[in-house]
Scaffold this motif. Structure first.
Motif, PDB file in Angstrom:
ATOM      1  N   UNK B 217       0.647  -1.225  -0.061  1.00  0.00           N
ATOM      2  CA  UNK B 217       0.067  -0.140  -0.019  1.00  0.00           C
ATOM      3  C   UNK B 217       0.979   1.403  -0.097  1.00  0.00           C
ATOM      4  N   UNK B 222      -1.218   0.066  -4.057  1.00  0.00           N
ATOM      5  CA  UNK B 222      -2.176  -1.134  -3.794  1.00  0.00           C
ATOM      6  C   UNK B 222      -3.501  -0.677  -3.285  1.00  0.00           C
ATOM      7  N   UNK B 223      -3.503   0.505  -2.655  1.00  0.00           N
ATOM      8  CA  UNK B 223      -4.779   0.706  -1.717  1.00  0.00           C
ATOM      9  C   UNK B 223      -4.620   0.681  -0.276  1.00  0.00           C
ATOM     10  N   UNK B 224      -5.318   1.212   0.498  1.00  0.00           N
ATOM     11  CA  UNK B 224      -5.166   1.248   2.012  1.00  0.00           C
ATOM     12  C   UNK B 224      -5.496  -0.309   2.441  1.00  0.00           C
ATOM     13  N   UNK B 226      -3.680  -2.582   1.668  1.00  0.00           N
ATOM     14  CA  UNK B 226      -3.404  -3.777   0.468  1.00  0.00           C
ATOM     15  C   UNK B 226      -2.361  -4.795   0.826  1.00  0.00           C
TER      16      UNK B 226
END
Lengths: 405, 405
Positions: B217, B222-224, B226
């Motif tokens: 992340x 990759x996003x919170x 991840x």
């Protein structure tokens, strides 16, 4: 039976909820016990999480969108579905990882005892996590057939680990009786609710259960591989000591101390950072199931499966039923034995009816009551009868096995 | 400096990539080292995963969308960013959980040794996972300051566990030299690449590293929360025995056997079912970083941070730099000491410049080169100079601490 089915659908108080799911046309989905269907609200919610919370507010969303308490918030919403208090449940990791934490915690609490008792044929990962602790030299696995579990309980047993609704047969364990039997010999009890939570009501605290875990991607409709949940009875909150002591389970993670100090209560079950997109999707599924209500869901699931059995009888299908005949003694599924169950399952799928196969010879049909109709039952029985009558499953195409069966 | 910055932006070969991210207007985001920004392609891809793979194809997507190999596929794409072969890397769980698996595996391989050597002030979860194994009675933590690590290596050390780029200072360890020093005394080495992967090139196999973990992340966008990744050098693939032996790491998970039998290679690091939505988002971030190329990214990040230091000097700011002055010796960040670093960070945020605070007194500014401009450097230096000159950080509002700092 189709007319009767339509009449039942017309008077079904849950019929309206089908429209809250995004279901493909022409498919009868009898595998919600493996992967729950997509709630329509999930795609909208995830757009919001991505664009507003992640994209726009970025790192600030840990506070502004309260990502930091998302595991507790969703856990608190699952709690009433399983007879727990909100602060006794948290969303974290996978069922397997949570099993490891809680088996480990039980062993710590039970010094001098190292036997973990379960049943052969339990869902494999439950046994594999016991075996992981055996490999560490910390546990001894003991397996007893389900009708011999009480006899297998003795003063060496640290923990009884059972799956409440059996993944293959759907058979329900008597949670109250087995929990009491375990407590009578000083053992703790950990219930795997993977096939229970969101499908049928269960009363963890009413049964005096110690620990539980459960799955987010089946009847809670949290999406593929959705994070799992874990329950610890309040009376054990101070005693829990588990080895996956990651920074998110620390009493003060943002002090960045070198020394681990566990957070209060179930928060100490957290390990790494929660996958926010996946937990956010789970929340939508949980909200929807909570809105419908788990007692109504179970009543409908029993009605669906009983009606399905009537339809099968009417159609002259006599596949051996592996699930208990008494509807109060099984979860939201019916499993049948057939020596070519895999091919039979594929033949149904080719006709738009998705159930699943469980090795070696089980055709498993799940009745997720939030989005299934009685008409689906009548049609499935009809197609199954036709496939069996014509041996339509008996082709090389249907016998070829994919990576995931 | 603004003119100079704009000239640098005009000739920046990576300038075009900024438009591949969804960034909020009016924000300078210097916290990509904590949570990477949102790639525009992620929202589209997740819509597709939700509507088509989950919603329409439902359970069939385990085969048809190859969800079952998603952890291997994304791991294989991360591999070239860190000097690994595709089959040596897998996406799974969190950094913390993967640390537990690999520390455990190292202890099993090193019978008779139980010391895990690390440094005080390492990222806390790395130490907490050692402590988790200490609590199980299986490991002994030994900490040595970073300049005394080689001396602390001896025949009792099973594993050296270090974070390649320090989360607070950005200081880089010499991976080749320390790996060799550890091997010289028979110790294995586990590198935490959380602040490395996607930000700077690293050559795990060239350094003869044994194990690594890393975060999805930060620089991989990759996003919170991840999911994370784990690396095991091919030569150890048969020796890996780790206790989180869940069903997805089984050699044949869909045979539903009662007995665990590990899958070949890194597949045995899998435990439960992967959170498909979150892993799918991670894949988009990894694809984008791989497209830009990690050597170009690191070159730009060094240019950004060097230019930022010039801007600070020009503006007369003389905050003590905690990061190494030599750009080749630090990761993609600059950390400064200020006794009210928290309030200083809040004052910057109020002006649309998002960095972060690391307790007790560090202002940390990350230079994610995929989406930052030289102009952002000039503006940040200007605002920081103004805040310091006016002591604009010295207000109760900026000193009030939220749950996540």
């Amino acid at each position: 039976m189709l007319d009767q089915a339509r009449a039942l659908d017309a008077s079904d108080p849950l019929a309206e909820y089908r429209d809250r799911f995004d279901l493909p046309d022409g498919v009868i989905y009898l595998d919600g016990n493996s992967l729950g269907a997509l709630p329509k609200a999930t795609t909208e919610r995830l757009q919001q999480v991505m664009r507003e919370e992640w994209g726009t507010d970025l790192i600030r969303s840990w506070n502004s969108a309260d990502w930091i308490h998302l595991p507790q918030r969703v856990g608190g919403k699952i709690a009433p579905l399983i007879g727990a208090q909100p602060h006794e449940v948290i969303v974290a990791d996978s069922v397997s990882v949570n099993l490891f934490k809680l088996i480990s915690a039980a062993l710590k609490m039970q010094s001098g005892r190292r036997v973990i008792l379960s049943e052969p044929g339990n869902f494999p990962t439950d046994l594999y996590m016991i075996q992981g602790l055996e490999g560490q030299g910390l546990a001894t696995q003991r397996l007893a057939e389900r009708n011999a579990i009480v006899e297998a309980l003795d003063g060496d047993v640290a923990l009884l680990l059972l799956t409440h609704v059996h993944y293959k047969s759907g058979a329900i364990f008597d949670m109250a009786a087995l929990t009491k039997a375990a407590h009578d010999v000083g053992a703790l009890v950990l219930w795997d609710l993977s096939h229970t939570g969101g499908a049928l009501p269960v009363d963890l605290n009413g049964c005096d259960a110690d620990f539980a875990v459960g799955c987010g991607y089946k009847y809670l409709n949290g999406g593929p591989g959705a994070p799992a949940y874990a329950f610890v009875a309040e009376r054990h909150h101070d005693a829990i000591d588990q080895p996956l002591s990651g920074w998110m389970g620390h009493a003060a993670p943002f002090e960045f101390s070198d020394d681990y100090s566990p957070a209060p209560g179930v928060d100490r079950l957290l390990c790494g950072t929660a996958p926010i997109l996946s937990v956010s999707a789970l929340e939508v599924g949980v909200d929807l199931i909570a809105e419908i209500g788990v007692h109504r869901l179970w009543a409908k699931s029993r009605a669906l499966s009983e009606f399905f059995l009537e339809c099968l009888a009417e159609a002259g299908v006599d596949l051996p039923l592996v699930s208990p005949e008494e509807p109060m003694k099984r979860g939201s599924q019916l499993s049948f034995r057939h020596e070519e169950a895999y091919a039979l399952c594929q033949a149904l799928i080719a006709r738009g009816i998705i159930g699943d196969f469980r090795a070696p010879d089980i055709l498993r049909l799940g009745f997720a009551p939030a989005y299934l109709r009685f008409e689906d039952m009548a049609r499935t029985a009809e197609e199954l009868a036709d496939i069996l009558a014509k041996s339509a499953w008996d082709t090389p195409e249907f016998k070829h096995r994919a990576a995931v069966t």
